[in-house]
Write an enzyme that holds these catalytic residues in place. Structure first.
Site: not given
Lengths: 249, 83
Positions: A148, A161, A165
Site C-alpha cells: 500500500s 496497517y 505494509k
C-alpha cells in the site's frame, strides 16, 4: 494454458489469497486470462469465491476455490498441497489477503495490532516460505505482495496497517535478493485509494488529493500484477510498483 | 526404511542434487569444500529439500551452516538417516 506456446515458464498454477472479491478477484481474473489455472483463496466468503471461479470458467479459464484462513499457520501447506495435486506447482503467488482495524495508536488494542500484522504481513511470510521451496527448484517463480502507499507514507489512524505494509515492502526486497538467481522474482504492488469494500467510508476529500481525480479500480491494480507475473518481467525484482493515480508522486 | 540407507545412496542423491545446481560431476568429491564449488546457503537449502524427500531427514539452517565440505554433509545425512 500455462504451457501454451510462447510461455517460457514451466507448467503450474497461480494462488491469489483473499480473492473472493475486490482487488483479489480482479487479480485472479487477470491471471486466469493469462492462462494460469488459479487458486481463488477465501476465508469466509465461499459464495464470493464460487462466483469468481464460475466467472473465470465462463471466460474459458481454469480456477478452483481454495478455502483457508491465511492467519492460521497450517493454511499455507494445505493450500499449496491442494493446488499442487490439482494443477502442479504454484509458480505465481499473490499475497493479497488483507484487513484493516483502524484507530489512533493511543487507543489501539493489542488485538487490532495483532490481527492486522498477522493478516497483512505474517501470512505473506508463511505463504512465501512455502512457495519458494518449489519455485527455486522449478527455476521459475513470481511472488507479488500487495502492499500500500500507506506504510512508506503516513496515514493517521492506521499505525498497524502502515507497519504491516511497510514491513511487507522490506520483506519483499530481502526475499527477492535471496532467490534472484533461481529465476524467482519477488515484487510488491502499492495501491493508493482503490474503490473496494475495504476502503468504504473513506472521506471523499481524499479523492481531491489524487492527481488523477479518481479512486483506482481493482483492475488498475490487477494490470500491475499481471505484468509482474509475466515472463517478460523476469528482470524486475525487489521493487514496488506504485499504482495510486499520482497520489504519492 | 531408515536403517537401510547406505553411504552410497546418500552420496548418489547429494551428488545428483549438487550437479543440478552447478558443480560439474568431476568436482564432486568428499574433500571438496562448498566454497570452492561455489555452493552457497540457498543451494544447500535446496539440497536439504531433496535429502528430506529422499530420506526423511530434516536439515535445519543451523545444521547446514557448519558444513564445510561435501564429506561433512554426507556424514551428517547418513548419521541422521540411520539413527
Amino acid at each position: 494454458m500455462s504451457d501454451a506456446p510462447g510461455n517460457g515458464h514451466p507448467e503450474g498454477c497461480a494462488l491469489v489469497t483473499g480473492a473472493s472479491r475486490g482487488i483479489g478477484e480482479a487479480i485472479a481474473t487477470a491471471l486466469a486470462a493469462e492462462g494460469w489455472p488459479v487458486g481463488v483463496n477465501f476465508r469466509s466468503d465461499e459464495q464470493g469465491a464460487d462466483r469468481v471461479v464460475a466467472a473465470i470458467e465462463a471466460a474459458g479459464g481454469t480456477a478452483v476455490a481454495a478455502p483457508g484462513d491465511v492467519t492460521d499457520p497450517a493454511t499455507a501447506d494445505a493450500l499449496f498441497t491442494q493446488l499442487e495435486e490439482r494443477f502442479g506447482p504454484v509458480l505465481v503467488l499473490v499475497n493479497n489477503a488483507g484487513t484493516r482495524a483502524d484507530g489512533l495508536t493511543v487507543q489501539m488494542e493489542d488485538d487490532a495490532w495483532q490481527l492486522v500484522v498477522d493478516t497483512n504481513l505474517s501470512a505473506a511470510f508463511r505463504l512465501t516460505r512455502r512457495a519458494v521451496r518449489t519455485m527455486t527448484r522449478q527455476r521459475f517463480g513470481r511472488i507479488i505482495n500487495i502492499a500500500s502507499i500507506v506504510g512508506p507514507k503516513a496515514n493517521a489512524g492506521q499505525a498497524n496497517y502502515a507497519a504491516a505494509k511497510a514491513g511487507l515492502i522490506g520483506f519483499t526486497k530481502t526475499v527477492a535478493v535471496e532467490v534472484a538467481r533461481r529465476g524467482v522474482t519477488v515484487n510488491a504492488v502499492a495501491p493508493g485509494l482503490v474503490d473496494t469494500e475495504l476502503t468504504e467510508g473513506i472521506p471523499s476529500k481524499f479523492l481531491e488529493a489524487i492527481p488523477a481525480r479518481r479512486a483506482g479500480t481493482p483492475e488498475d491494480v490487477a494490470a500491475c500484477v499481471r505484468f509482474l507475473a509475466s515472463d517478460p518481467a523476469g528482470y524486475v525484482t525487489g521493487t514496488t510498483l506504485t499504482v495510486d493515480g499520482g497520489l504519492s508522486a | 526404511m531408515a536403517a537401510t540407507v547406505t553411504a552410497d545412496q546418500v552420496e548418489k542423491v547429494v551428488y545428483d542434487a549438487l550437479a543440478e545446481i552447478g558443480p560439474s560431476r568431476d568436482q564432486l568429491k568428499r574433500e571438496a569444500t562448498f566454497e570452492e564449488l561455489d555452493v552457497d546457503s540457498l543451494d544447500l537449502a535446496e539440497v536439504s529439500q531433496v535429502v528430506e524427500e529422499e530420506f526423511g531427514v530434516t536439515l535445519k539452517g543451523d545444521d547446514v551452516e557448519n558444513l564445510k565440505t561435501v564429506g561433512d554433509a554426507l556424514d551428517l545425512i547418513l548419521q541422521r538417516a540411520t539413527s
